[in-house]
Motif scaffolding. Structure first.
Motif, short mmCIF file in Angstrom:
data_model
loop_
_atom_site.label_atom_id
_atom_site.label_comp_id
_atom_site.label_asym_id
_atom_site.label_seq_id
_atom_site.Cartn_x
_atom_site.Cartn_y
_atom_site.Cartn_z
N ILE A 1 0.84 -1.21 0.00
CA ILE A 1 0.00 0.00 0.00
C ILE A 1 0.87 1.25 0.00
O ILE A 1 0.61 2.21 -0.75
N LYS A 2 1.92 1.25 0.78
CA LYS A 2 2.81 2.41 0.89
C LYS A 2 3.43 2.75 -0.46
O LYS A 2 3.49 3.92 -0.86
N GLU A 3 3.90 1.74 -1.18
CA GLU A 3 4.56 1.98 -2.46
C GLU A 3 3.56 2.41 -3.54
O GLU A 3 3.87 3.28 -4.36
N VAL A 4 2.37 1.82 -3.54
CA VAL A 4 1.36 2.22 -4.51
C VAL A 4 0.90 3.65 -4.25
O VAL A 4 0.70 4.44 -5.18
N ARG A 5 0.77 4.01 -2.99
CA ARG A 5 0.33 5.36 -2.63
C ARG A 5 1.28 6.43 -3.17
O ARG A 5 0.86 7.55 -3.48
N LYS A 6 2.54 6.08 -3.32
CA LYS A 6 3.53 7.04 -3.83
C LYS A 6 3.27 7.42 -5.28
O LYS A 6 3.59 8.53 -5.71
N VAL A 7 2.71 6.49 -6.06
CA VAL A 7 2.53 6.75 -7.49
C VAL A 7 1.08 6.98 -7.88
O VAL A 7 0.81 7.53 -8.96
N TYR A 8 0.15 6.54 -7.03
CA TYR A 8 -1.26 6.69 -7.38
C TYR A 8 -1.85 7.88 -6.64
O TYR A 8 -1.92 7.86 -5.40
N LYS A 9 -2.30 8.88 -7.38
CA LYS A 9 -2.70 10.16 -6.78
C LYS A 9 -4.21 10.33 -6.62
O LYS A 9 -4.66 11.32 -6.06
N LYS A 10 -4.99 9.38 -7.10
CA LYS A 10 -6.44 9.49 -6.99
C LYS A 10 -6.94 8.62 -5.83
O LYS A 10 -6.18 8.27 -4.95
N HIS A 11 -8.23 8.30 -5.86
CA HIS A 11 -8.83 7.55 -4.75
C HIS A 11 -8.29 6.11 -4.71
O HIS A 11 -8.38 5.38 -5.69
N LEU A 12 -7.76 5.75 -3.56
CA LEU A 12 -7.18 4.42 -3.38
C LEU A 12 -8.06 3.59 -2.45
O LEU A 12 -8.09 3.83 -1.24
#
Length: 304
Positions: free
Chosen positions: A151-162
């Motif tokens: 989740i931490k790594e995806v949050r770095k690149v994904y800027k919309k609703h996760l």
């Protein structure tokens, strides 16, 4: 008239009914049966970084009050989705979410980064029930540490609703939910399928080529309701409930347990119009009980 609109943090839904990944294709398959604009959102089938053939047949089996599946995330990969599928579905007048899956953190990250560039996709659903091949095959979502890492790594690149989809195959769902919230999840969907198996007594063989598979359908609903209630009381981010929802009554139960929205999965195989019927059923329930705003029902479970 009643207000069916809900918000999952920054993501607005015209109503709380969504369709679950893996049960609704890319939406196109259901155009002949329903008007997709009547739904709060659709979550397209699991998408991975690279093409996947899925598991060998047989990979589906009917069980009492449910079904097992071991499809294995068959899909043509994220590049194919972006180039071929997205242009065909981006016009839908509803929220389109992509279920992102992977077998390594870098796979999740690359897939999420590519989908981040698609203007008409406002959110992804991160499937952390996938096996981490680099760590012995245990699912990312079955421990706080491994869930946090992806989740931490995806949050770095994904800027919309996760939205993070939680696995029920854990000892403490609330702890996993807190971890996901802490690493930047905007909402949590639960539950994914339970691990199960089926045996043919006559042939004395497993009914699935993979022996075990994901159990879904009405039989998992009590477990799903319990977990949604636990997560609702453990975190501040919205919960999206799924697991055995077959009608509007089931959907209302999840909302009362704390779900801000719901997803319909297995029921789509039985009735391709069930999702819009559930929207209508929720509205009828609200009128019958003189409830003007769906948000007044969320977490509205009463105690004796």
């Amino acid at each position: 008239m009643v207000n069916l609109g809900v918000k999952l943090k920054d993501l607005s839904l015209k109503n709380p009914v969504m369709t679950a990944s893996g049960t609704f294709g890319f939406g196109e398959e259901f155009e002949d049966f329903i008007d997709l604009s009547n739904l709060g959102g659709i979550i397209v089938k699991g998408t991975t970084r690279h093409h996947r053939e899925g598991n060998p047949y047989p990979r589906m089996a009917e069980t009492p009050s449910g079904m097992l599946n071991a499809v294995g995330l068959q899909n043509k990969g994220v590049e194919n989705f972006c180039k071929d599928i997205y242009p065909r579905i981006k016009h839908y007048n509803t929220n389109i979410l992509v279920n992102v899956s992977g077998s390594a953190i870098e796979d999740y990250v690359e897939t999420a980064a590519m989908i981040n560039e698609l203007e008409q996709i406002p959110a992804i659903e991160l499937n952390i029930s996938c096996p981490n091949v680099k760590e012995g095959g245990m699912a990312f979502g079955t421990s706080c540490a491994s869930a946090a890492s992806v989740i931490k790594e995806v949050r770095k690149v994904y800027k919309k609703h996760l939205m993070v989809k939680l696995s029920p195959n854990v000892t403490d769902i609330a702890e996993i939910a807190k971890t996901a919230e802490g690493e930047g999840a905007d909402s949590l969907s639960l539950i994914n399928t339970l691990l199960g198996m089926a045996i043919d007594a006559e042939t004395r063989t497993p009914k699935l080529s993979t022996i075990t598979g994901g159990l879904s359908g009405p039989c998992v609903k009590p477990v799903a309701l319990r977990m949604v209630w636990q997560v609702f009381n453990a975190v501040k981010v919205p919960a999206v409930g799924l697991g055995g929802i077959m009608n509007a009554k089931d959907a209302i139960e999840f909302i009362l347990a704390g779900a801000s929205a719901i997803q319909i999965g297995t029921a789509n195989f039985i009735d391709p119009q069930i999702s819009v019927k559930v929207v209508q059923g929720i509205e009828e329930y609200m009128i019958r009980h003189n409830i003007q705003n769906i948000n007044d029902l969320i977490g509205g479970l009463k105690f004796q």
